[in-house]
Write an enzyme that holds these catalytic residues in place. Structure first.
Site, mmCIF file in Angstrom:
data_model
loop_
_atom_site.group_PDB
_atom_site.id
_atom_site.type_symbol
_atom_site.label_atom_id
_atom_site.label_comp_id
_atom_site.label_asym_id
_atom_site.label_seq_id
_atom_site.Cartn_x
_atom_site.Cartn_y
_atom_site.Cartn_z
ATOM 1 N N ASP A 39 136.548 -79.226 -10.114
ATOM 2 C CA ASP A 39 137.742 -79.068 -9.248
ATOM 3 C C ASP A 39 138.107 -80.049 -8.456
ATOM 4 O OD1 ASP A 39 138.499 -76.607 -10.440
ATOM 5 O OD2 ASP A 39 137.965 -75.369 -8.802
ATOM 6 N N LYS A 61 143.542 -78.557 -10.117
ATOM 7 C CA LYS A 61 144.778 -78.357 -9.830
ATOM 8 C C LYS A 61 145.131 -78.418 -8.496
ATOM 9 C CE LYS A 61 143.244 -73.790 -11.464
ATOM 10 N NZ LYS A 61 143.183 -72.497 -11.790
ATOM 11 N N MET A 172 145.059 -71.976 2.262
ATOM 12 C CA MET A 172 146.271 -72.059 1.593
ATOM 13 C C MET A 172 147.372 -71.993 2.320
ATOM 14 S SD MET A 172 145.055 -70.807 -2.317
ATOM 15 C CE MET A 172 144.053 -69.808 -1.663
#
Ligand SMILES: C[S@@+](CC[C@H](N)C(=O)[O-])C[C@H]1O[C@@H](n2cnc3c(N)ncnc32)[C@H](O)[C@@H]1O
Length: 261
Positions: A39, A61, A172
């Site tokens: 990742d 991502k 996030m």
């Protein structure tokens, strides 16, 4: 390539980005891997050395940009394992903290692929620590809540969070900071509650921005705060400025409140 007729998948928590925070088990799994799917936030700059025999596949991502879908990642894990490879799925932080690790375990099990998990150092605790913030402190708070800010919380969730008190840690959460602060204030949280936003923990460009619940949106916008960042809300944030007098004051206030109860 492994000689076993059927390979395996190991989900490995890579920690918050500094390879020194990989566990010994993680380093061993990487050393023995035939294939590594990694990742964006996992430590990957030295993967060539850590996994010298492996095919390295970047499946990273970014927010709103998923060049390889989650379904394709799961298919790749299963395919390489069924081909006989020891596959490492290297993820940022801990695989089971907002990491879609559970989905990947289920995909492997459904395909009959042996799967195991090596936990990692989660950013939820380590990134505040990198900024000098303990998520609990005796006499100050004995609880912390970790929430995802990927989507706005519901009104009920804001109410519960505000009522719970303690330390609130948000991953996030840069995009949803306005709804979070509004929601907590609307449900009675103090506007003076300290807030820290710690960006890019453990990187050379790590930065901590300090504010209060009332000023956080304005301060974050003025400082052009960007993801990846961990938000910390609560009295423990006062430890971040390493002001010993301020920290003594936090403990004194906490003791006085406890005595008054
Ligand atoms: C998809 S979540 C994955 C969390 C991961 N599984 C963990 O346990 O840390 C990604 C979020 O973790 C946080 N994060 C991860 N690494 C970070 C770092 N080095 N500095 C700041 N935030 C980080 C950010 O909030 C980022 O948006």
């Amino acid at each position: 390539m492994s000689t076993s007729p059927q390979g395996s998948v190991t989900l490995v928590g890579g920690g918050p980005g500094d390879e020194k925070l990989l566990t010994v088990a993680a380093v061993e799994a990487l050393r023995d891997a035939d294939v590594v799917l990694y990742d964006r936030l996992a430590p990957h700059s030295t993967l060539g050395d850590l996994a010298p025999n492996a095919l390295l596949i970047n499946v990273g991502k970014t927010p709103g940009h998923h060049p390889i879908s989650q379904t394709d990642i799961e298919s790749l894990l299963v395919k390489h394992a069924l081909d006989g490879s020891r596959v490492v799925r290297l993820k940022g932080g801990d695989p089971f903290v907002f990491g879609r690790g559970a989905e990947e375990v289920v995909a492997c099990r459904s395909a009959g692929v042996a799967v195991s998990v090596i936990p990692g150092v989660t950013s939820a605790i380590s990134v505040p620590a990198a900024a000098g913030i303990p998520v609990t402190a005796r006499g100050v708070t004995h609880l912390f809540t970790v929430v995802s800010g990927h989507a706005p919380l519901s009104d009920d969730e804001h109410r519960h969070l505000a009522g719970l008190g303690g330390t609130v840690i948000v991953l996030m959460g840069v995009g949803t900071l306005p709804t979070l602060t509004q929601g907590l204030l609307a449900h009675g949280a103090s506007p003076d509650l300290p807030v820290a936003i710690v960006e890019r923990g453990y990187s050379p460009t790590q930065r901590t921005t300090l504010a209060t619940l009332a000023t956080a949106v304005h301060v974050a916008s003025a400082a052009a705060v960007r993801s990846p960042a961990v938000l910390v809300i609560g009295e423990v944030v006062r430890f971040a400025d390493r002001d010993d007098a301020g920290i003594a004051q936090v403990f004194a206030t906490a003791s006085a409140l406890a005595a008054a109860e």
